[in-house]
Scaffold this active site. Sequence first.
Site, PDB file in Angstrom:
ATOM      1  N   LYS A  11       0.939  -1.181  -0.029  1.00 44.32           N
ATOM      2  CA  LYS A  11      -0.174  -0.155   0.009  1.00 44.32           C
ATOM      3  C   LYS A  11       0.915   1.605  -0.018  1.00 44.32           C
ATOM      4  CE  LYS A  11      -4.207  -1.936   2.298  1.00 44.32           C
ATOM      5  NZ  LYS A  11      -4.980  -1.631   3.542  1.00 44.32           N
ATOM      6  N   TYR A  51     -12.540  -1.879  -3.362  1.00 39.37           N
ATOM      7  CA  TYR A  51     -13.039  -1.880  -2.118  1.00 39.37           C
ATOM      8  C   TYR A  51     -14.540  -1.733  -1.698  1.00 39.37           C
ATOM      9  CZ  TYR A  51      -8.491  -1.869   0.179  1.00 39.37           C
ATOM     10  OH  TYR A  51      -7.229  -2.267   0.405  1.00 39.37           O
ATOM     11  N   PHE A  59     -15.235   4.713   6.970  1.00 42.10           N
ATOM     12  CA  PHE A  59     -13.909   4.724   6.612  1.00 42.10           C
ATOM     13  C   PHE A  59     -13.675   4.982   5.129  1.00 42.10           C
ATOM     14  CE2 PHE A  59     -13.890   0.576   8.214  1.00 42.10           C
ATOM     15  CZ  PHE A  59     -13.415  -0.299   7.081  1.00 42.10           C
ATOM     16  N   ARG A  87      -1.979 -14.079   5.228  1.00 47.17           N
ATOM     17  CA  ARG A  87      -2.571 -13.374   6.155  1.00 47.17           C
ATOM     18  C   ARG A  87      -1.691 -13.491   7.517  1.00 47.17           C
ATOM     19  NH1 ARG A  87      -6.971 -10.002   4.913  1.00 47.17           N
ATOM     20  NH2 ARG A  87      -7.309 -10.266   7.240  1.00 47.17           N
ATOM     21  N   THR A  93      -5.162  -6.466  11.007  1.00 53.34           N
ATOM     22  CA  THR A  93      -5.483  -5.352  10.618  1.00 53.34           C
ATOM     23  C   THR A  93      -4.999  -4.020  11.197  1.00 53.34           C
ATOM     24  OG1 THR A  93      -7.552  -6.498   9.735  1.00 53.34           O
ATOM     25  CG2 THR A  93      -7.571  -4.006   9.403  1.00 53.34           C
ATOM     26  N   ARG A 104       2.586  -6.016   9.593  1.00 58.41           N
ATOM     27  CA  ARG A 104       2.075  -4.741   9.897  1.00 58.41           C
ATOM     28  C   ARG A 104       2.600  -4.512  11.297  1.00 58.41           C
ATOM     29  NH1 ARG A 104      -3.992  -6.576   7.869  1.00 58.41           N
ATOM     30  NH2 ARG A 104      -4.264  -5.424   6.041  1.00 58.41           N
ATOM     31  N   ASN A 114      -2.039   0.813   6.544  1.00 53.04           N
ATOM     32  CA  ASN A 114      -1.481  -0.708   7.308  1.00 53.04           C
ATOM     33  C   ASN A 114      -0.517  -1.486   6.331  1.00 53.04           C
ATOM     34  OD1 ASN A 114      -3.502  -1.652   5.968  1.00 53.04           O
ATOM     35  ND2 ASN A 114      -4.496  -2.574   7.651  1.00 53.04           N
ATOM     36  N   HIS A 117      -2.201  -5.282   1.766  1.00 57.05           N
ATOM     37  CA  HIS A 117      -3.692  -5.987   1.519  1.00 57.05           C
ATOM     38  C   HIS A 117      -3.339  -7.500   1.066  1.00 57.05           C
ATOM     39  CE1 HIS A 117      -7.615  -7.018   0.047  1.00 57.05           C
ATOM     40  NE2 HIS A 117      -7.129  -7.666  -0.735  1.00 57.05           N
ATOM     41  N   GLU A 128      -9.991 -10.915  -7.099  1.00 56.81           N
ATOM     42  CA  GLU A 128      -8.812  -9.749  -6.994  1.00 56.81           C
ATOM     43  C   GLU A 128      -7.708  -9.948  -7.805  1.00 56.81           C
ATOM     44  OE1 GLU A 128     -10.019  -8.831  -2.372  1.00 56.81           O
ATOM     45  OE2 GLU A 128      -8.069  -9.706  -2.691  1.00 56.81           O
TER      46      GLU A 128
HETATM   47  P1  GDP Z   1      -7.781  -6.473   6.097  1.00 53.98           P
HETATM   48  O1  GDP Z   1      -8.447  -7.521   5.533  1.00 53.98           O
HETATM   49  O2  GDP Z   1      -7.013  -6.978   7.157  1.00 53.98           O
HETATM   50  O3  GDP Z   1      -7.150  -5.654   5.139  1.00 53.98           O
HETATM   51  O4  GDP Z   1      -8.943  -5.624   6.808  1.00 53.98           O
HETATM   52  P2  GDP Z   1     -10.445  -5.346   6.212  1.00 53.98           P
HETATM   53  O5  GDP Z   1     -10.996  -6.187   5.079  1.00 53.98           O
HETATM   54  O6  GDP Z   1     -11.508  -5.303   7.692  1.00 53.98           O
HETATM   55  O7  GDP Z   1     -10.358  -3.799   6.059  1.00 53.98           O
HETATM   56  C1  GDP Z   1      -9.926  -3.243   4.552  1.00 53.98           C
HETATM   57  C2  GDP Z   1      -9.037  -2.212   4.831  1.00 53.98           C
HETATM   58  O8  GDP Z   1      -9.739  -1.056   5.261  1.00 53.98           O
HETATM   59  C3  GDP Z   1      -7.926  -2.442   5.979  1.00 53.98           C
HETATM   60  O9  GDP Z   1      -6.663  -2.830   5.652  1.00 53.98           O
HETATM   61  C4  GDP Z   1      -7.526  -0.857   6.243  1.00 53.98           C
HETATM   62  O10 GDP Z   1      -6.834  -0.223   5.273  1.00 53.98           O
HETATM   63  C5  GDP Z   1      -8.945  -0.117   6.092  1.00 53.98           C
HETATM   64  N1  GDP Z   1      -9.772  -0.023   7.353  1.00 53.98           N
HETATM   65  C6  GDP Z   1     -10.287  -0.909   8.190  1.00 53.98           C
HETATM   66  N2  GDP Z   1     -10.667  -0.358   9.140  1.00 53.98           N
HETATM   67  C7  GDP Z   1     -10.437   1.159   9.158  1.00 53.98           C
HETATM   68  C8  GDP Z   1     -10.655   1.953  10.098  1.00 53.98           C
HETATM   69  O11 GDP Z   1     -11.353   1.823  11.259  1.00 53.98           O
HETATM   70  N3  GDP Z   1     -10.355   3.347   9.792  1.00 53.98           N
HETATM   71  C9  GDP Z   1      -9.624   3.285   8.475  1.00 53.98           C
HETATM   72  N4  GDP Z   1      -9.151   4.461   8.130  1.00 53.98           N
HETATM   73  N5  GDP Z   1      -9.400   2.356   7.630  1.00 53.98           N
HETATM   74  C10 GDP Z   1      -9.764   1.184   7.991  1.00 53.98           C
END
Ligand code: GDP
Length: 140
Positions: A11, A51, A59, A87, A93, A104, A114, A117, A128
């Site tokens: 990212k 997304y 967010f 993962r 996350t 991370r 973070n 992805h 994807e």
């Molecule tokens: P991942 O699969 O671990 O990447 O997590 P998720 O699928 O839950 O979320 C997708 C992405 O959205 C995360 O990797 C973060 O970049 C973003 N994200 C998730 N939760 C938050 C949040 O509370 N605030 C913000 N700004 N970004 C978030």
Amino acid sequence: MAVQRTFSIIKPDATKRNLTGKIIAKFEDAGLRVVASKRIQMSQAQAEGFYAVHKERPFFGELVEFMISEPVVVQVLEGEDAIAKNREVMGATNPADAAEGTIRKDFALSIGENSVHGSDAPETAAEEIKYFSSDDELVG
Ligand code: GDP
């Protein structure tokens, strides 16, 4: 467990800080092979589409803005149990919850910024990979 392919993005927070090589080293050290890779500037439409599952989340706008703020590296990783292994190497996350030695934990700045992805299931991995790569870019 069979050999799988999974989709990965390095990212903007990580490309900006010149961490691409250090992150790829973590994948390779874990036995994952980069079988496709390109550095791109994601468009707003691409980021919104990628997304889309999060579009109702508070967010979403911030996430899209972040993903188009700098170039990203889109990759396909291959290996035994690659989806779960990726993962595991990525970590939770929220970097505050990520295990020692994960990407991370070592590199992420916040729950939003973070660093990586990774696909969460075989169906999403296939979708994807197709979203960003044509078959002739999966070179092994
Ligand atoms: P991942 O699969 O671990 O990447 O997590 P998720 O699928 O839950 O979320 C997708 C992405 O959205 C995360 O990797 C973060 O970049 C973003 N994200 C998730 N939760 C938050 C949040 O509370 N605030 C913000 N700004 N970004 C978030």
